[in-house]
Write a protein that holds these residues in place. Structure first.
Motif, PDB file in Angstrom:
ATOM      1  N   GLY A 153       0.831  -1.198   0.000  1.00 24.29           N
ATOM      2  CA  GLY A 153       0.000   0.000   0.000  1.00 24.29           C
ATOM      3  C   GLY A 153       0.865   1.248   0.000  1.00 24.29           C
ATOM      4  N   LEU A 154       0.397   2.281  -0.659  1.00 26.42           N
ATOM      5  CA  LEU A 154       1.132   3.541  -0.661  1.00 26.42           C
ATOM      6  C   LEU A 154       0.869   4.281   0.650  1.00 26.42           C
ATOM      7  N   ASN A 155       1.905   4.954   1.138  1.00 21.13           N
ATOM      8  CA  ASN A 155       1.696   5.764   2.327  1.00 21.13           C
ATOM      9  C   ASN A 155       0.979   7.064   1.925  1.00 21.13           C
ATOM     10  N   GLU A 156       0.638   7.864   2.903  1.00 16.73           N
ATOM     11  CA  GLU A 156      -0.148   9.078   2.647  1.00 16.73           C
ATOM     12  C   GLU A 156       0.557  10.028   1.681  1.00 16.73           C
ATOM     13  N   GLN A 157       1.855  10.215   1.850  1.00 13.11           N
ATOM     14  CA  GLN A 157       2.621  11.105   0.975  1.00 13.11           C
ATOM     15  C   GLN A 157       2.629  10.560  -0.463  1.00 13.11           C
ATOM     16  N   GLU A 158       2.837   9.267  -0.616  1.00 11.17           N
ATOM     17  CA  GLU A 158       2.864   8.656  -1.945  1.00 11.17           C
ATOM     18  C   GLU A 158       1.499   8.739  -2.617  1.00 11.17           C
ATOM     19  N   GLN A 159       0.435   8.542  -1.844  1.00 14.52           N
ATOM     20  CA  GLN A 159      -0.917   8.661  -2.395  1.00 14.52           C
ATOM     21  C   GLN A 159      -1.182  10.083  -2.874  1.00 14.52           C
ATOM     22  N   SER A 160      -0.742  11.043  -2.068  1.00 19.88           N
ATOM     23  CA  SER A 160      -0.901  12.446  -2.445  1.00 19.88           C
ATOM     24  C   SER A 160      -0.109  12.763  -3.707  1.00 19.88           C
ATOM     25  N   GLU A 161       1.100  12.229  -3.786  1.00 25.98           N
ATOM     26  CA  GLU A 161       1.950  12.440  -4.959  1.00 25.98           C
ATOM     27  C   GLU A 161       1.326  11.808  -6.206  1.00 25.98           C
ATOM     28  N   MET A 162       0.768  10.613  -6.059  1.00 25.86           N
ATOM     29  CA  MET A 162       0.126   9.954  -7.182  1.00 25.86           C
ATOM     30  C   MET A 162      -1.070  10.773  -7.664  1.00 25.86           C
ATOM     31  N   SER A 163      -1.844  11.274  -6.732  1.00 26.22           N
ATOM     32  CA  SER A 163      -2.992  12.113  -7.074  1.00 26.22           C
ATOM     33  C   SER A 163      -2.549  13.374  -7.815  1.00 26.22           C
ATOM     34  N   SER A 164      -1.469  13.984  -7.355  1.00 27.54           N
ATOM     35  CA  SER A 164      -0.946  15.186  -8.020  1.00 27.54           C
ATOM     36  C   SER A 164      -0.463  14.882  -9.432  1.00 27.54           C
ATOM     37  N   CYS A 165       0.216  13.749  -9.593  1.00 29.85           N
ATOM     38  CA  CYS A 165       0.696  13.340 -10.923  1.00 29.85           C
ATOM     39  C   CYS A 165      -0.485  13.103 -11.868  1.00 29.85           C
ATOM     40  N   LEU A 166      -1.509  12.426 -11.366  1.00 30.09           N
ATOM     41  CA  LEU A 166      -2.694  12.161 -12.197  1.00 30.09           C
ATOM     42  C   LEU A 166      -3.391  13.457 -12.585  1.00 30.09           C
ATOM     43  N   LYS A 167      -3.483  14.387 -11.649  1.00 34.60           N
ATOM     44  CA  LYS A 167      -4.125  15.674 -11.919  1.00 34.60           C
ATOM     45  C   LYS A 167      -3.345  16.459 -12.979  1.00 34.60           C
ATOM     46  N   LEU A 168      -2.031  16.538 -12.816  1.00 36.16           N
ATOM     47  CA  LEU A 168      -1.199  17.253 -13.781  1.00 36.16           C
ATOM     48  C   LEU A 168      -1.296  16.611 -15.156  1.00 36.16           C
ATOM     49  N   ASN A 169      -1.259  15.285 -15.208  1.00 34.24           N
ATOM     50  CA  ASN A 169      -1.369  14.582 -16.479  1.00 34.24           C
ATOM     51  C   ASN A 169      -2.712  14.870 -17.153  1.00 34.24           C
ATOM     52  N   ALA A 170      -3.802  14.859 -16.376  1.00 36.22           N
ATOM     53  CA  ALA A 170      -5.131  15.116 -16.938  1.00 36.22           C
ATOM     54  C   ALA A 170      -5.225  16.541 -17.488  1.00 36.22           C
ATOM     55  N   LYS A 171      -4.686  17.516 -16.751  1.00 37.73           N
ATOM     56  CA  LYS A 171      -4.721  18.906 -17.222  1.00 37.73           C
ATOM     57  C   LYS A 171      -3.901  19.072 -18.493  1.00 37.73           C
ATOM     58  N   TYR A 172      -2.733  18.446 -18.520  1.00 33.63           N
ATOM     59  CA  TYR A 172      -1.875  18.517 -19.702  1.00 33.63           C
ATOM     60  C   TYR A 172      -2.576  17.882 -20.907  1.00 33.63           C
ATOM     61  N   ALA A 173      -3.150  16.699 -20.709  1.00 30.94           N
ATOM     62  CA  ALA A 173      -3.839  16.010 -21.802  1.00 30.94           C
ATOM     63  C   ALA A 173      -5.017  16.831 -22.308  1.00 30.94           C
ATOM     64  N   GLN A 174      -5.747  17.452 -21.396  1.00 30.56           N
ATOM     65  CA  GLN A 174      -6.889  18.276 -21.783  1.00 30.56           C
ATOM     66  C   GLN A 174      -6.437  19.487 -22.598  1.00 30.56           C
ATOM     67  N   ARG A 175      -5.393  20.161 -22.141  1.00 33.94           N
ATOM     68  CA  ARG A 175      -4.886  21.339 -22.872  1.00 33.94           C
ATOM     69  C   ARG A 175      -4.347  20.947 -24.246  1.00 33.94           C
ATOM     70  N   LEU A 176      -3.625  19.829 -24.296  1.00 31.41           N
ATOM     71  CA  LEU A 176      -3.058  19.390 -25.569  1.00 31.41           C
ATOM     72  C   LEU A 176      -4.161  18.975 -26.542  1.00 31.41           C
ATOM     73  N   ALA A 177      -5.169  18.254 -26.047  1.00 32.35           N
ATOM     74  CA  ALA A 177      -6.295  17.850 -26.897  1.00 32.35           C
ATOM     75  C   ALA A 177      -7.029  19.086 -27.428  1.00 32.35           C
ATOM     76  N   GLU A 178      -7.178  20.081 -26.589  1.00 33.83           N
ATOM     77  CA  GLU A 178      -7.829  21.328 -27.015  1.00 33.83           C
ATOM     78  C   GLU A 178      -7.050  21.977 -28.164  1.00 33.83           C
ATOM     79  N   GLN A 179      -5.725  22.009 -28.032  1.00 33.05           N
ATOM     80  CA  GLN A 179      -4.909  22.598 -29.094  1.00 33.05           C
ATOM     81  C   GLN A 179      -5.010  21.791 -30.393  1.00 33.05           C
ATOM     82  N   TYR A 180      -5.025  20.466 -30.279  1.00 29.60           N
ATOM     83  CA  TYR A 180      -5.186  19.647 -31.484  1.00 29.60           C
ATOM     84  C   TYR A 180      -6.547  19.901 -32.133  1.00 29.60           C
TER      85      TYR A 180
END
Length: 86
Positions: A19-46
């Protein structure tokens, strides 16, 4: 590949064995959020690029293409130094 993808893969692999500890879970959530925002912005530009192409707006197409290049370069990660020729 973006640096967040490397970290996201590492965290995913960790959670497969424990299991991921609290810090790792938070980091994973942040990575997923950043990836989703990036994908959304890139898709918009395409999508804007597609619209510019369909309407024949060459100036807009160039603007969109420049923005896509800028976004992709900004999030590029370099290879580890040991791959570079000395």
């Amino acid at each position: 590949m973006m640096n967040i993808h490397w970290r996201l893969a590492e965290l995913w692999l960790l959670q497969q064995s424990r299991g991921l500890n609290e810090q790792e879970q938070s980091e994973m959530s942040s990575c997923l959020k950043l990836n989703a925002k990036y994908a959304q912005r890139l898709a918009e530009q395409y999508n804007f690029g597609y619209m510019a192409n369909v309407t024949g707006d060459e100036a807009w197409l160039l603007e969109v293409s420049t923005e896509i290049d800028k976004m992709e370069r900004f999030y590029e990660s370099k290879r580890p130094a040991f791959f570079e020729k000395h």
